[in-house]
Design an enzyme around this catalytic site. Structure first.
Site, PDB file in Angstrom:
ATOM      1  N   ARG A  96       0.828  -1.211   0.000  1.00 57.10           N
ATOM      2  CA  ARG A  96       0.000   0.000   0.000  1.00 57.10           C
ATOM      3  C   ARG A  96       0.868   1.268   0.000  1.00 57.10           C
ATOM      4  O   ARG A  96       0.364   2.371  -0.041  1.00 57.10           O
ATOM      5  CB  ARG A  96      -0.914   0.019   1.226  1.00 57.10           C
ATOM      6  CG  ARG A  96      -1.912  -1.097   1.254  1.00 57.10           C
ATOM      7  CD  ARG A  96      -3.227  -0.687   0.611  1.00 57.10           C
ATOM      8  NE  ARG A  96      -4.165  -1.792   0.614  1.00 57.10           N
ATOM      9  CZ  ARG A  96      -4.405  -2.589  -0.425  1.00 57.10           C
ATOM     10  NH1 ARG A  96      -3.793  -2.394  -1.576  1.00 57.10           N
ATOM     11  NH2 ARG A  96      -5.278  -3.573  -0.332  1.00 57.10           N
ATOM     12  N   TYR A 108     -13.070  -6.561 -10.622  1.00 56.74           N
ATOM     13  CA  TYR A 108     -12.565  -6.097  -9.326  1.00 56.74           C
ATOM     14  C   TYR A 108     -11.114  -5.604  -9.435  1.00 56.74           C
ATOM     15  O   TYR A 108     -10.781  -4.498  -9.010  1.00 56.74           O
ATOM     16  CB  TYR A 108     -12.662  -7.211  -8.261  1.00 56.74           C
ATOM     17  CG  TYR A 108     -11.809  -6.875  -7.076  1.00 56.74           C
ATOM     18  CD1 TYR A 108     -12.241  -5.923  -6.160  1.00 56.74           C
ATOM     19  CD2 TYR A 108     -10.540  -7.432  -6.910  1.00 56.74           C
ATOM     20  CE1 TYR A 108     -11.435  -5.541  -5.107  1.00 56.74           C
ATOM     21  CE2 TYR A 108      -9.728  -7.053  -5.864  1.00 56.74           C
ATOM     22  CZ  TYR A 108     -10.182  -6.113  -4.969  1.00 56.74           C
ATOM     23  OH  TYR A 108      -9.373  -5.720  -3.937  1.00 56.74           O
ATOM     24  N   ASP A 115     -15.157  -6.276  -3.792  1.00 54.75           N
ATOM     25  CA  ASP A 115     -14.766  -7.646  -3.422  1.00 54.75           C
ATOM     26  C   ASP A 115     -15.608  -8.075  -2.211  1.00 54.75           C
ATOM     27  O   ASP A 115     -16.538  -7.368  -1.816  1.00 54.75           O
ATOM     28  CB  ASP A 115     -13.262  -7.727  -3.127  1.00 54.75           C
ATOM     29  CG  ASP A 115     -12.888  -6.979  -1.858  1.00 54.75           C
ATOM     30  OD1 ASP A 115     -13.741  -6.243  -1.309  1.00 54.75           O
ATOM     31  OD2 ASP A 115     -11.746  -7.137  -1.399  1.00 54.75           O
ATOM     32  N   GLU A 147      -2.758  -7.358  -5.660  1.00 55.11           N
ATOM     33  CA  GLU A 147      -4.161  -7.770  -5.753  1.00 55.11           C
ATOM     34  C   GLU A 147      -4.282  -9.221  -6.223  1.00 55.11           C
ATOM     35  O   GLU A 147      -5.145  -9.960  -5.758  1.00 55.11           O
ATOM     36  CB  GLU A 147      -4.948  -6.841  -6.682  1.00 55.11           C
ATOM     37  CG  GLU A 147      -5.233  -5.471  -6.080  1.00 55.11           C
ATOM     38  CD  GLU A 147      -6.000  -5.535  -4.764  1.00 55.11           C
ATOM     39  OE1 GLU A 147      -6.763  -6.480  -4.547  1.00 55.11           O
ATOM     40  OE2 GLU A 147      -5.808  -4.626  -3.928  1.00 55.11           O
ATOM     41  N   CYS A 205     -15.299  -3.865   9.943  1.00 56.59           N
ATOM     42  CA  CYS A 205     -16.547  -4.533   9.548  1.00 56.59           C
ATOM     43  C   CYS A 205     -16.215  -5.979   9.168  1.00 56.59           C
ATOM     44  O   CYS A 205     -16.388  -6.415   8.044  1.00 56.59           O
ATOM     45  CB  CYS A 205     -17.185  -3.776   8.380  1.00 56.59           C
ATOM     46  SG  CYS A 205     -18.911  -4.233   8.135  1.00 56.59           S
ATOM     47  N   CYS A 235     -25.496   3.457   9.663  1.00 61.21           N
ATOM     48  CA  CYS A 235     -25.444   2.055   9.219  1.00 61.21           C
ATOM     49  C   CYS A 235     -26.742   1.333   9.624  1.00 61.21           C
ATOM     50  O   CYS A 235     -27.067   1.239  10.813  1.00 61.21           O
ATOM     51  CB  CYS A 235     -24.239   1.349   9.850  1.00 61.21           C
ATOM     52  SG  CYS A 235     -24.229  -0.417   9.500  1.00 61.21           S
ATOM     53  N   GLY A 276      -1.030 -21.023  -3.340  1.00 61.76           N
ATOM     54  CA  GLY A 276      -2.210 -21.732  -3.855  1.00 61.76           C
ATOM     55  C   GLY A 276      -2.846 -21.029  -5.052  1.00 61.76           C
ATOM     56  O   GLY A 276      -2.432 -19.943  -5.443  1.00 61.76           O
ATOM     57  N   CYS A 283     -18.234  -2.235  15.497  1.00 58.96           N
ATOM     58  CA  CYS A 283     -19.105  -1.130  15.079  1.00 58.96           C
ATOM     59  C   CYS A 283     -18.877   0.149  15.891  1.00 58.96           C
ATOM     60  O   CYS A 283     -19.056   1.248  15.372  1.00 58.96           O
ATOM     61  CB  CYS A 283     -20.565  -1.546  15.198  1.00 58.96           C
ATOM     62  SG  CYS A 283     -20.977  -2.900  14.103  1.00 58.96           S
ATOM     63  N   THR A 319     -10.961 -24.823  -3.252  1.00 63.85           N
ATOM     64  CA  THR A 319     -12.233 -24.091  -3.266  1.00 63.85           C
ATOM     65  C   THR A 319     -13.407 -25.008  -3.588  1.00 63.85           C
ATOM     66  O   THR A 319     -14.455 -24.922  -2.961  1.00 63.85           O
ATOM     67  CB  THR A 319     -12.185 -22.964  -4.325  1.00 63.85           C
ATOM     68  OG1 THR A 319     -10.932 -22.331  -4.228  1.00 63.85           O
ATOM     69  CG2 THR A 319     -13.291 -21.961  -4.105  1.00 63.85           C
TER      70      THR A 319
HETATM   71  S1  SF4 Z   1     -21.322   0.108  11.726  1.00 62.09           S
HETATM   72 FE1  SF4 Z   1     -22.047  -0.981   9.938  1.00 62.09          FE
HETATM   73  S2  SF4 Z   1     -20.466  -0.704   8.419  1.00 62.09           S
HETATM   74 FE2  SF4 Z   1     -19.597  -0.184  10.387  1.00 62.09          FE
HETATM   75  S3  SF4 Z   1     -18.663  -2.052  11.180  1.00 62.09           S
HETATM   76 FE3  SF4 Z   1     -20.728  -1.998  11.961  1.00 62.09          FE
HETATM   77  S4  SF4 Z   1     -21.917  -3.132  10.480  1.00 62.09           S
HETATM   78 FE4  SF4 Z   1     -20.012  -2.612   9.474  1.00 62.09          FE
END
Ligand code: SF4
Length: 335
Positions: A20, A115, A133, A32, A187, A203, A76, A194, A292
């Site tokens: 990055r 992607y 993704d 990627e 997330c 959200c 892999g 959250c 897979t």
């Molecule tokens: S607030 Fe929503 S977008 Fe943020 S981590 Fe929680 S579920 Fe995911």
């Protein structure tokens, strides 16, 4: 979506990952490809070694296929690297070694789908192309409360269009990486954080205590199972291997193996083909390897070659054995 808040969160909190640190399209592409189906921690040392050895697309294009396969042994899903090699040759021949810079050109390269093209265009070239993704699907499904089955292409496309509309209002380079990083660090599929999420205020899943309900993914078909008799065949020079020609693991080396649950059946079949083995040892455990779409169960026998040989078998000494690219499914079998 509060894109500014998301981007500010990324700038402050993202991990300092070697791939990055660069905006070169070649680096983004290689990382990627390596990250497809593979964890970041696994990819990091491979990426660093790979970049030292193949610092530009020209060195990659000129690499010997077998050498390249050896260098990515352990990651892999080797078809991705065969495609990467083909794409590097194409870039060398058709673009004079310079990575193409339009979406239409990038997506035509072997192994590059929507992607990866979106990731390269947005991260390296700062162009607003969605890169959707699994991580981004999870974030957006939860954020929007989208309860459609994300195994269905049509539903993914709809989400992709929403992601496209967001990136068009954003700084493409930061937005794409922020969504990836949010999916990886905050997330997450489980242990979702959250409370520290920059998107939590609006959200849907968080506000309605439904985080675990998204994304909706129908059950995958069961994996196909294969039972093999796998043979470590010795002679005075070393061991016999076979180069795979099948689509799965094409070009990798493996121990000769036969789809059967009985060593006697395999011995009879080999005898019919003029090969006599003296089996002297059976490994205690049945080795298992999960791909897979399939699972291999391998009962492993060690044998001495008494006479004959199949034409696809090659005998390798200990040095060659270490050098050749070999599928992890077999590399993990201890002699
Ligand atoms: S607030 Fe929503 S977008 Fe943020 S981590 Fe929680 S579920 Fe995911």
């Amino acid at each position: 979506m509060n894109i500014q808040k998301l981007e500010a969160w990324y700038v402050k909190n993202h991990r300092k990952l070697s791939f990055r640190e660069s905006n070169r399209p070649y680096d983004i592409w290689v990382s990627e490809v390596m990250l497809q189906q593979t964890q970041v921690e696994t990819v990091l040392p491979f990426f660093e070694r790979f970049m030292k050895k193949y610092p530009t697309v020209i060195e990659l294009a000129d690499a010997k296929e077998e050498r390249l396969q050896k260098d990515v042994e352990g990651l892999g899903y080797y078809r991705r690297f065969r495609n990467m090699h083909l794409a590097a040759k194409m870039i060398k021949d058709e673009y004079d070694g310079k990575f193409p810079s339009t979406y239409e050109e990038v997506i035509k390269l072997p192994g590059i789908g929507k992607y990866t093209a979106g990731a390269i265009m947005s991260i390296a070239y700062q162009k607003p192309y969605s890169a959707l993704d699994g991580n981004v699907i999870r974030v957006l499904s939860r954020y929007l409360g989208n309860d459609k089955d994300m195994r269905i292409e049509r539903n993914k496309k709809e989400l992709d269009q929403i992601n496209q509309s967001y990136i068009e209002q954003a700084n493409p380079n930061v937005y794409t990486q922020a969504m990836m990083e949010l999916g990886a660090l905050v997330c997450r599929p489980k242990n979702t954080k959250c409370e520290i999420c920059p998107l939590n205020e609006h959200c849907f899943a968080y506000q309605n205590d439904l985080v675990d309900a998204y994304p909706v993914l129908s059950k995958l078909n069961d994996k196909k199972e294969f039972h093999y008799i796998t043979l470590l065949i010795h002679n005075e020079h070393g061991l016999f291997l076979r180069k795979r020609d099948e689509e799965l693991l094409k070009g990798m080396y493996e121990y000769p193996q036969f789809e059967s649950e009985s060593i006697n059946t395999v011995m009879d079949m080999l005898e019919d083909r003029g090969v006599i083995l003296d089996v002297f040892y059976k490994h205690d455990k049945t080795y298992k390897h999960v791909f897979t779409h399939q699972v291999w169960y391998m009962d492993v026998y060690e044998a001495k070659l008494v006479s004959g040989k199949l034409k696809e078998w090659v005998c390798v000494d200990a040095h060659q054995f270490k050098q050749l690219p070999m599928a992890i499914a077999h590399r993990k079998i201890k002699k």
